[in-house]
Write an enzyme that holds these catalytic residues in place. Sequence first.
Site, PDB file in Angstrom:
ATOM      1  N   ILE A 156       0.672  -1.243   0.039  1.00  0.00           N
ATOM      2  CA  ILE A 156      -0.105   0.085   0.138  1.00  0.00           C
ATOM      3  C   ILE A 156       0.964   1.334   0.090  1.00  0.00           C
ATOM      4  CG2 ILE A 156       0.019  -0.084   2.552  1.00  0.00           C
ATOM      5  CD1 ILE A 156      -3.116   1.055   2.168  1.00  0.00           C
ATOM      6  N   CYS A 157       0.477   2.273  -0.646  1.00  0.00           N
ATOM      7  CA  CYS A 157       1.130   3.661  -0.648  1.00  0.00           C
ATOM      8  C   CYS A 157       2.606   3.633  -1.074  1.00  0.00           C
ATOM      9  CB  CYS A 157       0.817   4.144   0.859  1.00  0.00           C
ATOM     10  SG  CYS A 157       1.123   6.046   0.746  1.00  0.00           S
ATOM     11  N   GLY A 158       3.444   3.832  -0.238  1.00  0.00           N
ATOM     12  CA  GLY A 158       4.608   4.080  -0.560  1.00  0.00           C
ATOM     13  C   GLY A 158       5.561   2.683  -1.133  1.00  0.00           C
TER      14      GLY A 158
ATOM     15  N   THR B 278       4.040   0.827  -2.917  1.00  0.00           N
ATOM     16  CA  THR B 278       3.683   0.288  -4.406  1.00  0.00           C
ATOM     17  C   THR B 278       4.818   1.215  -5.230  1.00  0.00           C
ATOM     18  OG1 THR B 278       2.148   2.205  -4.419  1.00  0.00           O
ATOM     19  CG2 THR B 278       1.280  -0.041  -4.005  1.00  0.00           C
TER      20      THR B 278
END
Length: 212
Positions: A109-111, A113
Site C-alpha cells: 500500500i502507498c509508498g 507500491t
Amino acid sequence: MKNRTVYMYVFDTMADWEWGYVTAELKTGRFFKKDIPPFTVKTFSLTKETIVTIGGVRIIPDNYVEEIVPEDCALLLLPGGETWLDPMHAPVIEIVKDFLLAGIPVAAICGATIALAAAGILDQYLHTSNDISYLKAVCPQYKGEQNYQSDSAVTDRNLITAGGVAPLELAYHVLKRLAVCSNETLDSWYKLNKLQDSQYFYKLMQSLQGGL
C-alpha cells in the site's frame, strides 16, 4: 491454507493508518468462516532495533528480514512510509520477488507500491498506487503504465496493491484473496465500515449466524 503466519514489514516512518484493518481481522478471525482459524501476525525488519512509526508508535520487530521465507508465510504485508525509495529496503524488495515467484500473496500500500514500481515488479501486474502521474515522476524507470488501474485497490494473481487512502479496500482485497470470509460476510463488513450504516451490521451478524 496450511500456513497461518502473516509477516508485516515494519520500519521507521511507516504509516500507522494503512495496516490496522487488515491485521485486526487476520489476527482475530472474528468474521472468518467457521472452519478457518485466525492467523498469527508477526513483524520483521532490517534489524531488531525498535522502529518508530510516523505516528510515534514504537514497535520491536519479531524477526530479521533474513529469517522470512515463503514456506513459513501465508501473506506478506508491506505498509507505506516515507523512506521506501531508500536503497536500504532492497532486501525486502528481493523477498517480494521470491514470494511472488513462490505463489505467496503480497499486499502493498502507498509508498510500498512506489518501491515495487521502481524495482520493475509492477510492470508485470495489473496494479494501482497513489496516482499514476506521481508514480511516473518519482520512478523514471517505471514501465507499467499500461497495467495501471484507477481503483482504490487492485488484485492481480498474488499481488495486491492499494493507494494510501484505501486501507479498508486493501483489507477487503486481502480477505477476499485469502478466501477466509463468505461473500456475504465480506460485503457486509466492507459496507459497514465504508458507509457507517447500521443495516450492514445486522447483515454482517446474520451472515455469521447462517454459517455462510
